[in-house]
Design a protein around this motif. Structure first.
Motif, PDB file in Angstrom:
ATOM      1  N   GLU A 131       0.808  -1.223   0.000  1.00 29.25           N
ATOM      2  CA  GLU A 131       0.000   0.000   0.000  1.00 29.25           C
ATOM      3  C   GLU A 131       0.841   1.272   0.000  1.00 29.25           C
ATOM      4  OE1 GLU A 131      -4.161  -1.795   1.817  1.00 29.25           O
ATOM      5  OE2 GLU A 131      -2.912  -0.544   3.120  1.00 29.25           O
ATOM      6  N   TRP A 142       2.348   1.804  -3.559  1.00 32.10           N
ATOM      7  CA  TRP A 142       1.435   2.315  -4.573  1.00 32.10           C
ATOM      8  C   TRP A 142       1.041   3.756  -4.296  1.00 32.10           C
ATOM      9  CZ3 TRP A 142       1.123   0.561  -9.143  1.00 32.10           C
ATOM     10  CH2 TRP A 142       1.427  -0.781  -9.393  1.00 32.10           C
ATOM     11  N   GLN A 143       0.931   4.131  -3.041  1.00 30.94           N
ATOM     12  CA  GLN A 143       0.611   5.530  -2.721  1.00 30.94           C
ATOM     13  C   GLN A 143       1.730   6.461  -3.180  1.00 30.94           C
ATOM     14  OE1 GLN A 143      -0.211   5.190   1.484  1.00 30.94           O
ATOM     15  NE2 GLN A 143      -1.912   3.781   1.076  1.00 30.94           N
ATOM     16  N   ARG A 144       2.987   6.051  -2.984  1.00 25.34           N
ATOM     17  CA  ARG A 144       4.111   6.852  -3.475  1.00 25.34           C
ATOM     18  C   ARG A 144       4.077   6.942  -4.996  1.00 25.34           C
ATOM     19  NH1 ARG A 144       6.846   3.808   0.478  1.00 25.34           N
ATOM     20  NH2 ARG A 144       7.634   2.405  -1.131  1.00 25.34           N
ATOM     21  N   TRP A 190       1.463   6.737  -7.068  1.00 28.70           N
ATOM     22  CA  TRP A 190       0.400   7.635  -7.530  1.00 28.70           C
ATOM     23  C   TRP A 190       0.818   9.098  -7.384  1.00 28.70           C
ATOM     24  CZ3 TRP A 190      -3.347   4.428  -4.097  1.00 28.70           C
ATOM     25  CH2 TRP A 190      -3.728   3.262  -4.772  1.00 28.70           C
ATOM     26  N   GLU A 191       1.459   9.414  -6.258  1.00 22.57           N
ATOM     27  CA  GLU A 191       1.852  10.800  -6.022  1.00 22.57           C
ATOM     28  C   GLU A 191       2.987  11.213  -6.954  1.00 22.57           C
ATOM     29  OE1 GLU A 191       2.702  13.860  -2.325  1.00 22.57           O
ATOM     30  OE2 GLU A 191       2.277  11.739  -1.935  1.00 22.57           O
ATOM     31  N   LYS A 203      -3.822  10.226   2.918  1.00 22.32           N
ATOM     32  CA  LYS A 203      -2.939   9.583   1.939  1.00 22.32           C
ATOM     33  C   LYS A 203      -2.768   8.098   2.253  1.00 22.32           C
ATOM     34  CE  LYS A 203      -0.327  13.590   0.334  1.00 22.32           C
ATOM     35  NZ  LYS A 203       1.000  14.200   0.105  1.00 22.32           N
ATOM     36  N   GLY A 214      -5.273   5.962   0.520  1.00 28.45           N
ATOM     37  CA  GLY A 214      -5.204   5.813  -0.928  1.00 28.45           C
ATOM     38  C   GLY A 214      -6.215   6.617  -1.702  1.00 28.45           C
ATOM     39  N   SER A 255      -7.744   9.322  -4.149  1.00 29.94           N
ATOM     40  CA  SER A 255      -7.186   9.844  -5.400  1.00 29.94           C
ATOM     41  C   SER A 255      -7.390  11.347  -5.535  1.00 29.94           C
ATOM     42  CB  SER A 255      -7.814   9.112  -6.593  1.00 29.94           C
ATOM     43  OG  SER A 255      -9.227   9.300  -6.632  1.00 29.94           O
ATOM     44  N   HIS A 285      -5.257  -0.671  -4.002  1.00 30.42           N
ATOM     45  CA  HIS A 285      -3.892  -1.153  -3.789  1.00 30.42           C
ATOM     46  C   HIS A 285      -3.740  -2.600  -4.247  1.00 30.42           C
ATOM     47  CE1 HIS A 285      -4.698   2.030  -0.754  1.00 30.42           C
ATOM     48  NE2 HIS A 285      -3.460   2.430  -1.050  1.00 30.42           N
TER      49      HIS A 285
END
Length: 843
Positions: free
Chosen positions: A33, A36-38, A40-41, A136, A139, A141, A750
């Motif tokens: 998780e 994937w958050q990094r 997307w950013e 954040k 997750g 968007s 995620h």
């Protein structure tokens, strides 16, 4: 930050496109998780960009207030709903604006700062950091490049600019009004912030006292605010609440002379002039200006004591229907405008000084509050409107509906509608009344006597007794409050001084009055004093949806192109507690901006949805004091963000109130883990059987329709059914697995991204197109139907959807369990409705 493109890669993509079956079928949320958050950013996948020719959706969450406690699990419910809708909408081909920011001024932050001895700017920034981290972590968007807080200098600048526009149009003005003053908090409170005579925050005593206040003339927009509700797709309860708050009433003003007081008049407003002949007393609000003038010497002490006691009550306490009625006579008499009969004048707290005229003609036979008051004090009750035109000597309750006038002299026999018209005509002839439209809505008290708010951009001339004096040194001076001057746009923002002591005090001018070097200044040899009241927290939340359009703009609040690109808001989601005030205030500001040509739509929020509360496990509202708060950090650490998202959406309908049950989260944990294990642990094949293909298309149809209606719990149920079906297969049809994973991705992004990567895909699943469905595959060729015998179910048959009546009859007669009820009996009638009913009627 790079702009998302069709070729945006996914993190750690296998260079050789390793097949899913060769990867370990174990999902580790704590590793996947954050990664994937990094991603997307860093890649800007969710940046809001407008493309010519594409449809748009502006999806907005109500501005969160970042408290020191951070989020509890009830807060992400609405955010999760909008995030699912936004992810889905992007995949459907919409350009999506989904922003996030912070409602950061206000009393709670100031009180926390006072308690801890820390400046509110510092505590607020820390709180924002906590909220941002938690959002954040889940997750969502959001386009984080558009983030801002109401405390940001550039945002304050444009909030003040809007106030100046209101001031220039005569919509911001000063008045001395009766307000709820809380000395301990050092500020004015709204009626809704006062409970049992004490402040909602802190439980401090509150008194009603007149203060100089800045007011916003929202009443000038009352009709438009009511009429334009018809343009909106809002919950009916919210629309009704706003209509009731605005409270448009058609009726008449009526004047009562006061016996023995030349020129003294009591003006009342009533929607029922047909009941005028039943007026047996008049009631003044304790705040009414005539109370002290007309009260007799014998009654003055009792009246003064009553007025002082009333000042400690909230308007809600005073107007509650079920409360015991209280009041005192003034000893004065009012003259009935038509009959000339003298009726007593009372003072009672169920009449509010700021509502209507602050006085009522009491008609106890036809008003519930008047009836209760008259019963309590043994005042006359005279029926003048009869439901059937007959006289009734006694009433068990007030009759409040229309009827036929009785005991009304020359108006007897008229129906209420005609009686209203005739009595108003008589009053006009006598010079004692007129037709009038009034509103329950009051002008907005906009001042707050505290530090942590936007400074009101107004200053006043100062007259010095000694022309060489200096008001900063305490030299004698007079501030000319009746000559307000707006700060020039070029001088905005007007910044708060950095006070060390920002605590409130007994001075209603507020703590800014102590900042003498900030408050007083000279221009061209003339001394001026800045306004020391600040704006309420509502100000920042009135227009934030517009700043999100263009948050980096330094030359204007938003550009016309940005407005044209995104407005109006297509979906607004937030708590029902804002059904009236925030939504009404924002609509008011928007209409003012419409009138000055800054916006092109009469309403800002086209569709509104209120998410229901998530209660604690004890079925009570989550709060620290109850000890029932569930921290999302703990849930994410234990189970992952996807499981928190799935569980909150699976609990029930979005609008419903639901209790949190930690034990039940295991169900969605298993669902998430089976998504990963089934979709990565079996080979993908290009063939698909008919039953699986039909179920896939039915699932896509169901999930698509449910997301559009925000019915997320049933969408998840449909995906669970499909996953169970695929779990029974040895090989996975690629079409089925892909369709399911894309449907899952808005809900559990995620794990969806992780499976997508393991399948060897190079770009984010968020950039994939939403799957389509074939309507013909969503209709079954055959259907199972119950077979009834004389109306009772005795068996079941499987029939083609288009089976003929003969085919249905033959199948029904031979169905298992049916023959025992038909053998040896005559079939009198056969009822067959394809797809619905098979019924055998036998003798």
């Amino acid at each position: 930050m790079t702009s998302p493109t069709a070729n945006t890669p996914s993190p750690s993509t296998p260079a050789d496109g390793t097949a899913a079956a060769q990867e370990p079928a174990r999902y580790v949320h704590a590793e996947a998780e954050p990664r994937w958050q990094r991603f997307w950013e860093e890649t800007g996948v969710f940046r809001a960009v407008r493309h010519e020719g594409r449809p748009k959706r502006y999806v907005l969450d109500m501005f969160p207030y970042p408290s020191g406690a951070g989020l509890h699990v009830g807060h992400p419910e609405g955010y999760t709903a909008t995030d699912i809708f936004c992810r889905y909408s992007r995949m459907k081909g919409f350009d999506v604006l989904h922003p996030m920011g912070w409602d950061a001024f206000g009393l709670p932050a100031e009180q926390y700062a006072i308690q801890t001895g820390t400046h509110p700017a510092e505590t607020t920034r820390k709180n924002i950091d906590t909220f941002r981290r938690q959002l954040k972590m889940l997750g969502f968007s959001y386009d984080w490049e558009r983030e801002f807080g109401t405390i940001d200098e550039n945002y304050v600048r444009w909030t003040q600019w809007i106030f100046v526009k209101l001031f220039e149009r005569g919509l911001a003005y000063q008045d001395k009004v009766l307000v709820n003053w809380c000395p301990a908090l050092g500020t004015v409170l709204a009626n809704e912030e006062v409970i049992d005579g004490k402040s909602e925050r802190g439980g401090h005593p509150v008194v009603r006292t007149p203060l100089r206040q800045w007011m916003l003339r929202i009443t000038a927009y009352a009709d438009r605010l009511a009429e334009d509700l018809a343009l909106l797709q809002w919950p009916e309860g919210t629309v009704t609440a706003q209509r009731n708050w605005i409270g448009r009433s058609e009726g008449a003003t009526i004047s009562f002379d006061v016996q023995g007081f030349e020129g003294a008049k009591i003006d009342v407003f009533t929607t029922r002039p047909d009941t005028l002949l039943g007026c047996t007393y008049v009631v003044l609000a304790p705040e009414h200006a005539l109370v002290s003038k007309v009260t007799s010497a014998e009654n003055i002490d009792a009246v003064r004591a009553y007025v002082e006691a009333t000042a400690r009550k909230s308007d809600f306490e005073r107007t509650a229907v079920v409360k015991t009625k209280t009041g005192v006579p003034t000893g004065a008499m009012a003259i009935h405008p038509i009959t000339g009969v003298a009726v007593p004048i009372w003072v009672a707290d169920y009449v509010i000084g700021s509502y209507g005229t602050g006085a009522v003609m009491a008609v106890p036979a036809h008003d519930e509050r008047d009836f209760a008051f008259a019963k309590a004090f043994e005042l006359p009750i005279i029926e003048v409107v009869s439901p059937d035109g007959k006289l009734h000597d006694s009433l068990d309750a007030a009759y409040v509906d229309a009827g036929v006038l009785v005991r009304s002299g020359k108006f007897d026999g008229l129906k209420s509608t005609d009686g209203k018209r005739a009595i108003v005509d008589e009053l006009v002839t006598l010079g004692k009344g007129a037709q009038k439209v009034t509103y329950k809505l009051r002008d907005w008290v906009f001042s707050r006597q505290r530090y942590w708010g936007e400074p009101i951009p107004v200053y006043f001339p100062v007259e010095m007794k000694d022309p060489a004096g200096d008001p900063r040194k305490g030299d004698e001076h007079v501030i000319l409050y009746d000559k307000p001057i707006a700060v020039a746009e070029s001088e905005l923002p007007l910044r708060l001084p950095n006070l060390v002591d920002f605590r409130p005090g007994d001075d209603p001018q507020g703590p800014l009055a102590r900042a003498v070097d900030w408050r007083f200044f000279q221009k061209d040899g003339q001394w001026y004093a800045r306004e020391t009241n600040t704006m309420p927290q509502w100000a920042g939340s009135c227009w934030y949806y517009l700043r999100f359009l263009d948050p980096k703009n330094d030359t204007e609040a938003w550009s016309q192109k940005a407005y044209d690109d995104w407005m109006p808001v297509d979906l607004y989601v937030g708590g029902g507690e804002h059904a009236v005030l925030h939504l009404l205030y924002a609509r008011f500001w928007h209409k003012v901006l419409f009138d000055i040509g800054k916006v092109k739509h009469p309403e800002p929020f086209m569709k509104l949805v209120h998410q229901g509360l998530i209660l604690g496990e004890d079925s009570e509202k989550m709060s620290k004091s109850r000890g029932n708060v569930v921290n999302p950090d703990d849930i994410v650490k234990a189970y992952g963000a996807d499981c928190l998202r799935l569980y909150e959406m699976f609990m029930g309908p979005l609008e419903a109130v639901k209790p949190w049950q930690s034990a039940q989260i295991q169900g969605v944990v298993r669902f998430r883990d089976r998504i990963f294990s089934i979709l990565t642990g079996r080979p993908l094949v290009d063939t698909i059987d008919d039953a699986t293909k039909r179920l896939v298309h039915k699932t896509i149809k169901k999930v698509t329709e449910d997301i559009e209606t925000l019915s997320f719990n049933t969408a998840i149920s449909a995906m669970m059914v499909l996953l169970n079906h695929l779990g029974a297969l040895k090989e996975l049809p690629r079409e089925a697995a892909r369709g399911l994973l894309i449907c899952v991705s808005p809900f559990a992004p995620h794990v969806a991204e992780e499976v997508w990567r393991l399948w060897g895909n190079e770009r984010s699943i968020a950039l994939e197109a939403w799957p389509t469905f074939d309507p013909t595959l969503c209709v079954d060729d055959v259907i199972e139907m119950a077979v009834q015998v004389n109306g009772k179910v005795r068996g079941r048959v499987t029939l083609p959807v288009k089976a003929s009546e003969d085919e249905a009859r033959n199948a029904a007669l031979t169905a298992e369990g049916v023959s025992a009820f038909t053998a040896g009996k005559t079939l009198k009638k056969f009822i067959y409705v394809p797809g619905k009913i098979v019924n055998l009627v036998v003798a």
